[in-house]
Design a protein around this motif. Structure first.
Motif, PDB file in Angstrom:
ATOM      1  N   LEU A 142       0.898  -1.193  -0.014  1.00 13.59           N
ATOM      2  CA  LEU A 142      -0.058  -0.074   0.090  1.00 13.59           C
ATOM      3  C   LEU A 142       0.824   1.279   0.021  1.00 13.59           C
ATOM      4  O   LEU A 142       1.987   1.374   0.697  1.00 13.59           O
ATOM      5  CB  LEU A 142      -1.030   0.007   1.318  1.00 13.59           C
ATOM      6  N   GLN A 143       0.460   2.126  -0.677  1.00 10.36           N
ATOM      7  CA  GLN A 143       1.102   3.532  -1.019  1.00 10.36           C
ATOM      8  C   GLN A 143       0.481   4.662  -0.154  1.00 10.36           C
ATOM      9  O   GLN A 143       1.018   5.418   0.173  1.00 10.36           O
ATOM     10  CB  GLN A 143       1.232   3.799  -2.482  1.00 10.36           C
ATOM     11  N   GLN A 144      -0.988   4.324  -0.167  1.00 17.00           N
ATOM     12  CA  GLN A 144      -1.692   5.392   0.736  1.00 17.00           C
ATOM     13  C   GLN A 144      -3.056   4.653   1.282  1.00 17.00           C
ATOM     14  O   GLN A 144      -3.280   3.530   0.897  1.00 17.00           O
ATOM     15  CB  GLN A 144      -2.209   6.488  -0.358  1.00 17.00           C
ATOM     16  N   GLY A 145      -3.537   5.370   2.516  1.00 19.61           N
ATOM     17  CA  GLY A 145      -4.408   4.794   3.152  1.00 19.61           C
ATOM     18  C   GLY A 145      -4.565   5.238   4.501  1.00 19.61           C
ATOM     19  O   GLY A 145      -3.721   6.026   4.836  1.00 19.61           O
ATOM     20  N   ASN A 146      -5.474   4.821   5.106  1.00 19.73           N
ATOM     21  CA  ASN A 146      -5.853   5.146   6.726  1.00 19.73           C
ATOM     22  C   ASN A 146      -5.611   3.894   7.404  1.00 19.73           C
ATOM     23  O   ASN A 146      -6.017   2.857   7.171  1.00 19.73           O
ATOM     24  CB  ASN A 146      -6.970   5.874   6.865  1.00 19.73           C
ATOM     25  N   PHE A 147      -5.114   4.367   8.937  1.00 20.06           N
ATOM     26  CA  PHE A 147      -4.968   3.175   9.704  1.00 20.06           C
ATOM     27  C   PHE A 147      -5.604   3.401  11.132  1.00 20.06           C
ATOM     28  O   PHE A 147      -5.230   4.645  11.489  1.00 20.06           O
ATOM     29  CB  PHE A 147      -3.597   2.447   9.834  1.00 20.06           C
ATOM     30  N   ILE A 148      -6.022   2.528  11.829  1.00 19.59           N
ATOM     31  CA  ILE A 148      -6.146   2.794  13.192  1.00 19.59           C
ATOM     32  C   ILE A 148      -5.913   1.743  14.158  1.00 19.59           C
ATOM     33  O   ILE A 148      -6.276   0.304  13.601  1.00 19.59           O
ATOM     34  CB  ILE A 148      -7.908   2.982  13.456  1.00 19.59           C
ATOM     35  N   PHE A 149      -5.134   1.785  15.204  1.00 14.10           N
ATOM     36  CA  PHE A 149      -4.822   0.830  15.999  1.00 14.10           C
ATOM     37  C   PHE A 149      -5.432   1.026  17.419  1.00 14.10           C
ATOM     38  O   PHE A 149      -5.194   2.097  18.189  1.00 14.10           O
ATOM     39  CB  PHE A 149      -3.428   0.617  16.266  1.00 14.10           C
ATOM     40  N   GLU A 150      -6.250  -0.022  17.855  1.00 15.09           N
ATOM     41  CA  GLU A 150      -6.960   0.152  19.115  1.00 15.09           C
ATOM     42  C   GLU A 150      -6.489  -0.874  20.151  1.00 15.09           C
ATOM     43  O   GLU A 150      -6.654  -2.129  19.613  1.00 15.09           O
ATOM     44  CB  GLU A 150      -8.620   0.241  18.926  1.00 15.09           C
ATOM     45  N   VAL A 151      -6.236  -0.497  21.177  1.00 20.30           N
ATOM     46  CA  VAL A 151      -5.754  -1.549  22.277  1.00 20.30           C
ATOM     47  C   VAL A 151      -7.056  -1.848  22.655  1.00 20.30           C
ATOM     48  O   VAL A 151      -8.335  -1.424  23.102  1.00 20.30           O
ATOM     49  CB  VAL A 151      -5.018  -0.862  23.613  1.00 20.30           C
ATOM     50  N   GLY A 152      -6.864  -3.337  23.120  1.00 19.07           N
ATOM     51  CA  GLY A 152      -8.171  -4.114  23.531  1.00 19.07           C
ATOM     52  C   GLY A 152      -7.932  -5.566  23.881  1.00 19.07           C
ATOM     53  O   GLY A 152      -6.923  -6.046  23.694  1.00 19.07           O
ATOM     54  N   SER A 153      -9.006  -6.322  24.157  1.00 21.19           N
ATOM     55  CA  SER A 153      -8.638  -7.601  24.386  1.00 21.19           C
ATOM     56  C   SER A 153      -8.415  -8.462  23.283  1.00 21.19           C
ATOM     57  O   SER A 153      -8.755  -8.000  22.097  1.00 21.19           O
ATOM     58  CB  SER A 153     -10.144  -8.182  25.045  1.00 21.19           C
ATOM     59  N   ALA A 154      -7.763  -9.534  23.422  1.00 24.67           N
ATOM     60  CA  ALA A 154      -7.233 -10.146  22.318  1.00 24.67           C
ATOM     61  C   ALA A 154      -8.414 -11.208  21.578  1.00 24.67           C
ATOM     62  O   ALA A 154      -9.278 -11.537  22.257  1.00 24.67           O
ATOM     63  CB  ALA A 154      -6.319 -11.318  22.904  1.00 24.67           C
ATOM     64  N   LEU A 155      -8.170 -11.559  20.559  1.00 24.14           N
ATOM     65  CA  LEU A 155      -9.050 -12.272  19.836  1.00 24.14           C
ATOM     66  C   LEU A 155      -8.880 -13.894  20.340  1.00 24.14           C
ATOM     67  O   LEU A 155      -8.021 -14.300  20.486  1.00 24.14           O
ATOM     68  CB  LEU A 155      -8.832 -12.308  18.442  1.00 24.14           C
TER      69      LEU A 155
END
Length: 413
Positions: A142-155
């Motif tokens: 990927l050259q462009q895009g948006n991301f979000i990392f959210e801390v949470g409980s594990a899968l």
């Protein structure tokens, strides 16, 4: 943590997650035409539907990857990997609807197969590793895009965990090799199809050519082929790259590209191969007057190189021709799954019993002695096909023009 891939790349994001030993979910979106499922029970509405964007998500436990996927809810990706293990599962609509409500559906499907002993833990771990590698390959390109990392409980539950550093090193090498294949190969979703069987047969072992013919069917993408064979995708693309450079194998962008305006109409498409131009002209004229679409080629080598792209529904083939005779062409075609049941009618000036026997031995469907009259040819063709003009959904635009254009283009290439 959230932002734009123009500001920080996927590699750096993954390294930060590993360094911080984070547990949670990384969500990435970029412009494309796919739907994205819900990421989890605590996600907000902004993650529930990606609209015309393509989505990926990666799940982490203490800085290690436990699962990764794209936004496809069809479960087709997992089914492709199951195919390699010769496992076929039929789910009814009720089961599919239930899986789609789980988070994420592909992972729930995998665990359902484990619980039902349809697959074993070793197979499941192998599939998860392949899913992770495939997802990271897409993300690193990927050259462009948006991301979000959210801390949470594990899968949960967890079956395996992969350390980020070694996986990242391996995938970066793959991306570097992948870029060297451009522009001949541009997407894992391109579809290979045989364009020049003659040169392939003269340059490769018969076993290799037969495998290429089986898989390069105009329906299976490079990505799917890698899944079916349980092969590294980039290694597979690198192996097929020289044949694409030579023009012996072509890559289609989508399934409909291989036969523009021909998908349904080609049911009545007839190809005649005869080195006598007068015969070619006569056959075309007779068959078109009866409502069939027909094209005749006088060069047998050219005809054989185009036939896997044109995919005729009936073949008229002269026996005595220079370079490649009708027996050889028929025998080659019968080795291909695509032409195993296509009617092949041999044309010859000979009437000998031995010629008929030999034609039958190489797989010919029927036999027509030259010279033949109009009615004789039409009756024989009608034995295997129905003329298009007798159908209610008659075409407004003749197919033969588009076929001729196709022949010219392929010949130039």
């Amino acid at each position: 943590m959230q932002g734009n891939l123009n500001e920080i790349d996927i590699r750096s994001i993954l390294q930060l997650i590993e360094l911080g030993q984070r547990t949670g979910q990384l969500f990435v979106e970029a412009h494309n035409y796919y739907k994205c499922p819900k990421l989890g029970v605590d996600e907000t509405d902004r993650h529930n539907d990606c609209g015309d964007r393509h989505c990926w998500f990666v799940f982490f436990l203490n800085g290690q990857i436990i699962y990764a996927a794209n936004g496809d809810t069809s479960l087709s990706r997992l089914n492709d990997y199951l195919r390699h293990h010769q496992i076929k599962v039929q789910l009814d609509e009720r089961e599919l609807d239930r899986l789609r409500t789980l988070n994420p559906p592909e992972y729930a499907y995998l665990w359902m197969l484990l619980e039902q002993n349809i697959i074993n833990p070793t197979q499941a771990r192998s599939i998860i590793h392949s899913l992770v590698h495939e997802t990271l390959f897409d993300l690193l390109n990927l050259q462009q895009g948006n991301f979000i990392f959210e801390v949470g409980s594990a899968l949960t539950p967890q079956l395996t965990a992969l350390e980020i550093a070694p996986v990242l090193t391996e995938m970066i090498k793959q991306v570097q090799i992948w870029k060297l294949l451009y522009p001949h190969i541009q997407s894992p979703d391109q579809i290979p199809i045989i364009a020049d069987i003659v040169n392939l047969r003269s340059s490769l072992p018969a076993v290799t050519v037969n495998k290429l013919q089986h898989w390069a069917d105009g329906k299976t993408s490079l990505r799917q082929l890698a899944r079916y064979l349980n092969r590294d995708f980039v290694a597979l693309a690198k192996a097929i790259h020289p044949y694409i450079q030579q023009g012996w194998v072509q890559l289609l962008t989508n399934k409909s590209e291989k036969t523009p305006d021909l998908e349904e109409n080609r049911k009545q498409f007839i190809l005649c191969i005869d080195d006598a131009i007068a015969i070619c002209t006569t056959v075309e004229s007779i068959l078109r007057s009866q409502g069939y679409e027909a094209i005749a080629l006088s060069n047998p080598l050219e005809a054989l190189s185009l036939i896997f792209t044109l995919k005729p529904d009936l073949i008229l083939c002269d026996i005595t021709m220079p370079d490649l005779n009708g027996y050889e062409i028929c025998a080659m075609l019968r080795q291909s799954q695509a032409f195993r049941f296509v009617p092949i009618v041999m044309l010859t000036a000979k009437e000998g019993f031995l010629d008929r026997v030999k034609a039958t031995m190489v797989g010919a469907t029927d036999y027509l002695t030259k010279p033949f009259g109009n009615n004789e040819l039409v009756i024989l063709v009608e034995k295997y096909l129905t003329p298009f003009c007798n159908k209610s959904n008659k075409r407004d635009t003749p197919l033969v023009d588009s076929v001729k254009d196709r022949v010219k283009i392929l010949s130039q290439n």
